[in-house]
Design a protein around this motif. Structure first.
Motif, PDB file in Angstrom:
ATOM      1  N   VAL A  34       0.824  -1.210   0.000  1.00 23.05           N
ATOM      2  CA  VAL A  34       0.000   0.000   0.000  1.00 23.05           C
ATOM      3  C   VAL A  34       0.858   1.260   0.000  1.00 23.05           C
ATOM      4  CG1 VAL A  34      -2.083  -1.051   0.968  1.00 23.05           C
ATOM      5  CG2 VAL A  34      -0.400  -0.071   2.501  1.00 23.05           C
ATOM      6  N   LYS A  35       2.054   1.159   0.560  1.00 22.51           N
ATOM      7  CA  LYS A  35       2.977   2.300   0.533  1.00 22.51           C
ATOM      8  C   LYS A  35       3.374   2.609  -0.907  1.00 22.51           C
ATOM      9  CE  LYS A  35       7.003   4.141   2.848  1.00 22.51           C
ATOM     10  NZ  LYS A  35       7.988   3.912   3.888  1.00 22.51           N
ATOM     11  N   ALA A  36       3.605   1.559  -1.684  1.00 24.54           N
ATOM     12  CA  ALA A  36       3.969   1.738  -3.095  1.00 24.54           C
ATOM     13  C   ALA A  36       2.836   2.396  -3.884  1.00 24.54           C
ATOM     14  CB  ALA A  36       4.329   0.391  -3.716  1.00 24.54           C
ATOM     15  N   LYS A  37       1.619   2.243  -3.404  1.00 24.35           N
ATOM     16  CA  LYS A  37       0.455   2.855  -4.058  1.00 24.35           C
ATOM     17  C   LYS A  37       0.176   4.267  -3.542  1.00 24.35           C
ATOM     18  CE  LYS A  37      -0.902  -0.811  -6.431  1.00 24.35           C
ATOM     19  NZ  LYS A  37      -1.052  -0.859  -7.845  1.00 24.35           N
ATOM     20  N   GLY A  38       0.948   4.719  -2.553  1.00 19.94           N
ATOM     21  CA  GLY A  38       0.785   6.073  -2.035  1.00 19.94           C
ATOM     22  C   GLY A  38      -0.203   6.217  -0.899  1.00 19.94           C
ATOM     23  N   ALA A  39      -0.547   5.121  -0.249  1.00 20.90           N
ATOM     24  CA  ALA A  39      -1.517   5.174   0.850  1.00 20.90           C
ATOM     25  C   ALA A  39      -0.907   5.820   2.094  1.00 20.90           C
ATOM     26  CB  ALA A  39      -2.001   3.775   1.184  1.00 20.90           C
ATOM     27  N   ASN A  40      -1.781   6.355   2.935  1.00 19.84           N
ATOM     28  CA  ASN A  40      -1.346   6.961   4.196  1.00 19.84           C
ATOM     29  C   ASN A  40      -1.848   6.191   5.411  1.00 19.84           C
ATOM     30  OD1 ASN A  40       0.159   9.288   3.327  1.00 19.84           O
ATOM     31  ND2 ASN A  40      -1.772  10.050   2.531  1.00 19.84           N
ATOM     32  N   GLU A  41      -3.139   5.894   5.437  1.00 16.08           N
ATOM     33  CA  GLU A  41      -3.745   5.143   6.532  1.00 16.08           C
ATOM     34  C   GLU A  41      -4.479   3.961   5.914  1.00 16.08           C
ATOM     35  OE1 GLU A  41      -3.435   6.011   9.853  1.00 16.08           O
ATOM     36  OE2 GLU A  41      -2.178   7.683   9.216  1.00 16.08           O
ATOM     37  N   SER A  42      -4.152   2.767   6.358  1.00 18.64           N
ATOM     38  CA  SER A  42      -4.715   1.582   5.722  1.00 18.64           C
ATOM     39  C   SER A  42      -5.331   0.630   6.738  1.00 18.64           C
ATOM     40  CB  SER A  42      -3.615   0.853   4.942  1.00 18.64           C
ATOM     41  OG  SER A  42      -4.149  -0.221   4.216  1.00 18.64           O
ATOM     42  N   LEU A  43      -6.399  -0.027   6.298  1.00 18.96           N
ATOM     43  CA  LEU A  43      -7.008  -1.121   7.049  1.00 18.96           C
ATOM     44  C   LEU A  43      -6.475  -2.401   6.435  1.00 18.96           C
ATOM     45  CD1 LEU A  43      -9.147  -2.538   8.859  1.00 18.96           C
ATOM     46  CD2 LEU A  43     -10.745  -2.230   6.958  1.00 18.96           C
ATOM     47  N   ILE A  44      -5.830  -3.221   7.245  1.00 15.94           N
ATOM     48  CA  ILE A  44      -5.301  -4.498   6.766  1.00 15.94           C
ATOM     49  C   ILE A  44      -6.020  -5.606   7.520  1.00 15.94           C
ATOM     50  CG2 ILE A  44      -3.268  -5.968   6.546  1.00 15.94           C
ATOM     51  CD1 ILE A  44      -1.591  -3.404   6.345  1.00 15.94           C
ATOM     52  N   LEU A  45      -6.709  -6.473   6.773  1.00 13.76           N
ATOM     53  CA  LEU A  45      -7.416  -7.612   7.357  1.00 13.76           C
ATOM     54  C   LEU A  45      -6.577  -8.862   7.146  1.00 13.76           C
ATOM     55  CD1 LEU A  45     -10.995  -6.825   6.052  1.00 13.76           C
ATOM     56  CD2 LEU A  45     -10.135  -6.508   8.373  1.00 13.76           C
ATOM     57  N   MET A  46      -6.227  -9.521   8.240  1.00 19.41           N
ATOM     58  CA  MET A  46      -5.384 -10.718   8.158  1.00 19.41           C
ATOM     59  C   MET A  46      -5.733 -11.644   9.319  1.00 19.41           C
ATOM     60  SD  MET A  46      -1.213 -10.954   8.149  1.00 19.41           S
ATOM     61  CE  MET A  46      -0.986 -10.675   9.904  1.00 19.41           C
TER      62      MET A  46
END
Length: 125
Positions: A76-88
Motif C-alpha cells: 500500500v505504501k507503493a500505491k501512495g496510501a497513508n492510513e490503511s485497514l489491513i485484514l489478516m
C-alpha cells in the motif's frame, strides 16, 4: 572459500555491469534516497495502543504473520496510501503507512458494528 596457492593464477569472474538508475527527481541527494530505502526495509512497528489491544484481545503474531503484515504495508505504501485497514487472520489492523506503524488492532469479535474512518486503502491478506 577457495584458497589460492603460490604459483596459481587467479582469474576473477566477470561481474554484471551495474547500470545507474536514472533519477526522476532533481536535487535529491544520495543520502536521502539511502535513508528512505533503509526506512522502507525496517520491520513494522506497533504503537503502545496497538500493543495493549493485542494483549487484551489475546492476539499473537508469528514471525510469518509479521512478514505478511509488513509486506502488505509495503504494497500500500507503493500505491501512495497513508492510513490503511489491513485484514489478516480475522484481525483488523489500522496502519499508519508512512510510519510503518500499527495504530490499533481488533479481532473479529471486537469488530462488531465498527465503522473504519480516515483510511484511504484496505488490504485483505
Amino acid at each position: 572459500m577457495n584458497h589460492i596457492k603460490a604459483g596459481q593464477i587467479f582469474y576473477p569472474q566477470p561481474q554484471p555491469a551495474v547500470k545507474p538508475v536514472p533519477s526522476t527527481r532533481k536535487g535529491v541527494s544520495f543520502d536521502s534516497i539511502l535513508s528512505q530505502k533503509i526506512k522502507d526495509q525496517q520491520p513494522i512497528e506497533f504503537s503502545n495502543h496497538a500493543i495493549q489491544r493485542l494483549e487484551k484481545r489475546g492476539i499473537e503474531l508469528s514471525e510469518e504473520d509479521l512478514n505478511r503484515l509488513s509486506s502488505a504495508v509495503q504494497k500500500v505504501k507503493a500505491k501512495g496510501a497513508n492510513e490503511s485497514l489491513i485484514l489478516m487472520n480475522d484481525v483488523a489492523y489500522i496502519v499508519s503507512v508512512p510510519n510503518q506503524k500499527v495504530i490499533t488492532a481488533m479481532d473479529r469479535s471486537s469488530m462488531g458494528e465498527n465503522v473504519f474512518t480516515n483510511i484511504d486503502s484496505a488490504v485483505i491478506v
